[in-house]
Design a protein around this motif. Structure first.
Motif, PDB file in Angstrom:
ATOM      1  N   MET A  37       0.832  -1.207   0.000  1.00  0.00           N
ATOM      2  CA  MET A  37       0.000   0.000   0.000  1.00  0.00           C
ATOM      3  C   MET A  37       0.867   1.258   0.000  1.00  0.00           C
ATOM      4  O   MET A  37       0.537   2.254  -0.641  1.00  0.00           O
ATOM      5  CB  MET A  37      -0.981  -0.037   1.174  1.00  0.00           C
ATOM      6  CG  MET A  37      -2.012  -1.137   0.976  1.00  0.00           C
ATOM      7  SD  MET A  37      -3.179  -1.526   2.314  1.00  0.00           S
ATOM      8  CE  MET A  37      -3.008  -0.304   3.517  1.00  0.00           C
ATOM      9  N   GLU A  38       1.990   1.222   0.698  1.00  0.00           N
ATOM     10  CA  GLU A  38       2.923   2.355   0.702  1.00  0.00           C
ATOM     11  C   GLU A  38       3.530   2.541  -0.684  1.00  0.00           C
ATOM     12  O   GLU A  38       3.744   3.669  -1.133  1.00  0.00           O
ATOM     13  CB  GLU A  38       4.019   2.136   1.747  1.00  0.00           C
ATOM     14  CG  GLU A  38       5.063   3.217   1.786  1.00  0.00           C
ATOM     15  CD  GLU A  38       4.533   4.585   2.203  1.00  0.00           C
ATOM     16  OE1 GLU A  38       5.227   5.586   1.930  1.00  0.00           O
ATOM     17  OE2 GLU A  38       3.439   4.680   2.778  1.00  0.00           O
ATOM     18  N   PHE A  39       3.801   1.441  -1.363  1.00  0.00           N
ATOM     19  CA  PHE A  39       4.331   1.461  -2.726  1.00  0.00           C
ATOM     20  C   PHE A  39       3.361   2.211  -3.645  1.00  0.00           C
ATOM     21  O   PHE A  39       3.749   3.101  -4.401  1.00  0.00           O
ATOM     22  CB  PHE A  39       4.505   0.013  -3.175  1.00  0.00           C
ATOM     23  CG  PHE A  39       5.483  -0.230  -4.279  1.00  0.00           C
ATOM     24  CD1 PHE A  39       6.593   0.572  -4.474  1.00  0.00           C
ATOM     25  CD2 PHE A  39       5.311  -1.314  -5.115  1.00  0.00           C
ATOM     26  CE1 PHE A  39       7.503   0.310  -5.479  1.00  0.00           C
ATOM     27  CE2 PHE A  39       6.205  -1.591  -6.129  1.00  0.00           C
ATOM     28  CZ  PHE A  39       7.302  -0.778  -6.314  1.00  0.00           C
ATOM     29  N   ASP A  40       2.078   1.884  -3.539  1.00  0.00           N
ATOM     30  CA  ASP A  40       1.041   2.562  -4.323  1.00  0.00           C
ATOM     31  C   ASP A  40       0.959   4.046  -3.963  1.00  0.00           C
ATOM     32  O   ASP A  40       0.915   4.902  -4.845  1.00  0.00           O
ATOM     33  CB  ASP A  40      -0.318   1.887  -4.085  1.00  0.00           C
ATOM     34  CG  ASP A  40      -1.466   2.707  -4.633  1.00  0.00           C
ATOM     35  OD1 ASP A  40      -1.561   2.865  -5.870  1.00  0.00           O
ATOM     36  OD2 ASP A  40      -2.277   3.216  -3.823  1.00  0.00           O
ATOM     37  N   ARG A  41       0.954   4.353  -2.675  1.00  0.00           N
ATOM     38  CA  ARG A  41       0.848   5.760  -2.252  1.00  0.00           C
ATOM     39  C   ARG A  41       2.045   6.584  -2.718  1.00  0.00           C
ATOM     40  O   ARG A  41       1.896   7.739  -3.103  1.00  0.00           O
ATOM     41  CB  ARG A  41       0.683   5.847  -0.733  1.00  0.00           C
ATOM     42  CG  ARG A  41      -0.692   5.427  -0.248  1.00  0.00           C
ATOM     43  CD  ARG A  41      -0.908   5.768   1.213  1.00  0.00           C
ATOM     44  NE  ARG A  41       0.005   5.091   2.106  1.00  0.00           N
ATOM     45  CZ  ARG A  41      -0.225   3.927   2.698  1.00  0.00           C
ATOM     46  NH1 ARG A  41      -1.368   3.310   2.499  1.00  0.00           N
ATOM     47  NH2 ARG A  41       0.664   3.389   3.507  1.00  0.00           N
ATOM     48  N   ALA A  42       3.234   5.990  -2.670  1.00  0.00           N
ATOM     49  CA  ALA A  42       4.437   6.705  -3.117  1.00  0.00           C
ATOM     50  C   ALA A  42       4.338   7.019  -4.603  1.00  0.00           C
ATOM     51  O   ALA A  42       4.678   8.125  -5.041  1.00  0.00           O
ATOM     52  CB  ALA A  42       5.686   5.882  -2.819  1.00  0.00           C
ATOM     53  N   ALA A  43       3.864   6.069  -5.397  1.00  0.00           N
ATOM     54  CA  ALA A  43       3.709   6.301  -6.837  1.00  0.00           C
ATOM     55  C   ALA A  43       2.655   7.371  -7.084  1.00  0.00           C
ATOM     56  O   ALA A  43       2.857   8.280  -7.898  1.00  0.00           O
ATOM     57  CB  ALA A  43       3.333   5.002  -7.549  1.00  0.00           C
ATOM     58  N   ALA A  44       1.527   7.269  -6.381  1.00  0.00           N
ATOM     59  CA  ALA A  44       0.438   8.238  -6.573  1.00  0.00           C
ATOM     60  C   ALA A  44       0.880   9.652  -6.194  1.00  0.00           C
ATOM     61  O   ALA A  44       0.469  10.624  -6.830  1.00  0.00           O
ATOM     62  CB  ALA A  44      -0.779   7.828  -5.741  1.00  0.00           C
ATOM     63  N   ALA A  45       1.730   9.769  -5.189  1.00  0.00           N
ATOM     64  CA  ALA A  45       2.209  11.077  -4.740  1.00  0.00           C
ATOM     65  C   ALA A  45       3.375  11.583  -5.583  1.00  0.00           C
ATOM     66  O   ALA A  45       3.806  12.726  -5.416  1.00  0.00           O
ATOM     67  CB  ALA A  45       2.629  11.002  -3.273  1.00  0.00           C
ATOM     68  N   GLY A  46       3.897  10.728  -6.456  1.00  0.00           N
ATOM     69  CA  GLY A  46       5.050  11.125  -7.263  1.00  0.00           C
ATOM     70  C   GLY A  46       6.322  11.224  -6.444  1.00  0.00           C
ATOM     71  O   GLY A  46       7.264  11.912  -6.818  1.00  0.00           O
ATOM     72  N   ASP A  47       6.364  10.510  -5.317  1.00  0.00           N
ATOM     73  CA  ASP A  47       7.513  10.550  -4.423  1.00  0.00           C
ATOM     74  C   ASP A  47       8.538   9.509  -4.880  1.00  0.00           C
ATOM     75  O   ASP A  47       8.505   8.351  -4.451  1.00  0.00           O
ATOM     76  CB  ASP A  47       7.063  10.289  -2.990  1.00  0.00           C
ATOM     77  CG  ASP A  47       8.157  10.536  -1.977  1.00  0.00           C
ATOM     78  OD1 ASP A  47       9.348  10.398  -2.326  1.00  0.00           O
ATOM     79  OD2 ASP A  47       7.816  10.853  -0.821  1.00  0.00           O
ATOM     80  N   ILE A  48       9.436   9.930  -5.734  1.00  0.00           N
ATOM     81  CA  ILE A  48      10.412   9.023  -6.341  1.00  0.00           C
ATOM     82  C   ILE A  48      11.296   8.362  -5.291  1.00  0.00           C
ATOM     83  O   ILE A  48      11.566   7.158  -5.371  1.00  0.00           O
ATOM     84  CB  ILE A  48      11.270   9.772  -7.384  1.00  0.00           C
ATOM     85  CG1 ILE A  48      10.379  10.215  -8.539  1.00  0.00           C
ATOM     86  CG2 ILE A  48      12.411   8.897  -7.882  1.00  0.00           C
ATOM     87  CD1 ILE A  48      11.060  11.152  -9.507  1.00  0.00           C
ATOM     88  N   ASP A  49      11.756   9.114  -4.306  1.00  0.00           N
ATOM     89  CA  ASP A  49      12.646   8.545  -3.290  1.00  0.00           C
ATOM     90  C   ASP A  49      11.946   7.457  -2.485  1.00  0.00           C
ATOM     91  O   ASP A  49      12.513   6.389  -2.240  1.00  0.00           O
ATOM     92  CB  ASP A  49      13.179   9.635  -2.356  1.00  0.00           C
ATOM     93  CG  ASP A  49      14.102  10.601  -3.077  1.00  0.00           C
ATOM     94  OD1 ASP A  49      14.718  10.204  -4.094  1.00  0.00           O
ATOM     95  OD2 ASP A  49      14.210  11.760  -2.641  1.00  0.00           O
ATOM     96  N   ARG A  50      10.725   7.732  -2.048  1.00  0.00           N
ATOM     97  CA  ARG A  50       9.955   6.741  -1.284  1.00  0.00           C
ATOM     98  C   ARG A  50       9.658   5.515  -2.145  1.00  0.00           C
ATOM     99  O   ARG A  50       9.758   4.383  -1.687  1.00  0.00           O
ATOM    100  CB  ARG A  50       8.645   7.383  -0.813  1.00  0.00           C
ATOM    101  CG  ARG A  50       8.229   6.976   0.565  1.00  0.00           C
ATOM    102  CD  ARG A  50       7.119   7.852   1.102  1.00  0.00           C
ATOM    103  NE  ARG A  50       5.848   7.524   0.465  1.00  0.00           N
ATOM    104  CZ  ARG A  50       4.812   8.331   0.404  1.00  0.00           C
ATOM    105  NH1 ARG A  50       4.873   9.539   0.911  1.00  0.00           N
ATOM    106  NH2 ARG A  50       3.694   7.961  -0.163  1.00  0.00           N
ATOM    107  N   PHE A  51       9.288   5.751  -3.405  1.00  0.00           N
ATOM    108  CA  PHE A  51       9.010   4.671  -4.351  1.00  0.00           C
ATOM    109  C   PHE A  51      10.257   3.804  -4.531  1.00  0.00           C
ATOM    110  O   PHE A  51      10.199   2.580  -4.415  1.00  0.00           O
ATOM    111  CB  PHE A  51       8.552   5.273  -5.686  1.00  0.00           C
ATOM    112  CG  PHE A  51       8.240   4.266  -6.737  1.00  0.00           C
ATOM    113  CD1 PHE A  51       7.021   3.607  -6.754  1.00  0.00           C
ATOM    114  CD2 PHE A  51       9.163   3.978  -7.730  1.00  0.00           C
ATOM    115  CE1 PHE A  51       6.724   2.676  -7.740  1.00  0.00           C
ATOM    116  CE2 PHE A  51       8.877   3.055  -8.723  1.00  0.00           C
ATOM    117  CZ  PHE A  51       7.650   2.405  -8.724  1.00  0.00           C
ATOM    118  N   ALA A  52      11.390   4.443  -4.796  1.00  0.00           N
ATOM    119  CA  ALA A  52      12.647   3.714  -5.033  1.00  0.00           C
ATOM    120  C   ALA A  52      13.073   2.918  -3.812  1.00  0.00           C
ATOM    121  O   ALA A  52      13.603   1.805  -3.950  1.00  0.00           O
ATOM    122  CB  ALA A  52      13.747   4.689  -5.444  1.00  0.00           C
ATOM    123  N   ASP A  53      12.835   3.449  -2.634  1.00  0.00           N
ATOM    124  CA  ASP A  53      13.251   2.769  -1.412  1.00  0.00           C
ATOM    125  C   ASP A  53      12.486   1.469  -1.174  1.00  0.00           C
ATOM    126  O   ASP A  53      12.927   0.619  -0.410  1.00  0.00           O
ATOM    127  CB  ASP A  53      13.087   3.699  -0.203  1.00  0.00           C
ATOM    128  CG  ASP A  53      13.717   3.123   1.046  1.00  0.00           C
ATOM    129  OD1 ASP A  53      14.859   2.616   0.961  1.00  0.00           O
ATOM    130  OD2 ASP A  53      13.059   3.145   2.107  1.00  0.00           O
TER     131      ASP A  53
END
Length: 157
Positions: A37-53
């Protein structure tokens, strides 16, 4: 005399009764569900660092092409992370299972891909995904393998 002969049997039975059963994976399953769910939220927010982590260094993602490594995945997913691209990809896990070892998990679920064309028309596709998660040395769950079915068109809502 008979009591002494039964003592080893009693000790073995007591030991079996006290031995831990199979590990409870419910906590691990919740952690994997939260990571997905965090993976989805990071993508939706455009948070590249969170997504990559949330992606393992040696991850492999299968979609339109095969992507190997965190950098390749992040680069290919850039349009989904850019709020001005006209693309939106959202997903949610429906099932999660974790190995009794507590170091590998699998999430399965559905995704929704929305495209807004330059003329304003909207197309929507849906599909399913499977993500394999691995617990890293730092204790964090990271996607090691991701596979998605091709998006099937549906009516835009």
């Amino acid at each position: 005399m008979r009591t002494w002969k039964l003592l080893p049997v009693a000790l073995i039975l007591a030991g079996l009764a006290c031995a831990p059963g199979p590990p409870d994976t419910a906590i691990f399953e919740q952690e994997v569900r939260q990571a997905e769910m965090e993976f989805d939220r990071a993508a939706a927010a455009g948070d590249i660092d969170r997504f990559a982590d949330l992606i393992a260094e040696d991850a492999v993602f299968f979609g339109a092409t095969e992507l190997e490594g965190r950098e390749a995945v992040v680069a290919a997913w850039q349009p989904f992370l850019d709020p001005n691209s006209g693309l939106s990809l959202r997903w949610s896990p429906t099932d999660v299972e974790v190995a009794s070892s507590g170091d590998l998990g699998v999430s399965r679920g559905d995704y929704r891909l929305t495209r807004i064309a330059e003329d304003g028309s909207i197309s929507v596709g849906v599909g399913t995904f499977v993500t394999v998660w691995k617990r890293s040395e730092d204790g964090k769950w990271r996607a090691i393998l991701d596979i998605g079915t091709p998006a099937q068109p549906v009516e835009a809502e």
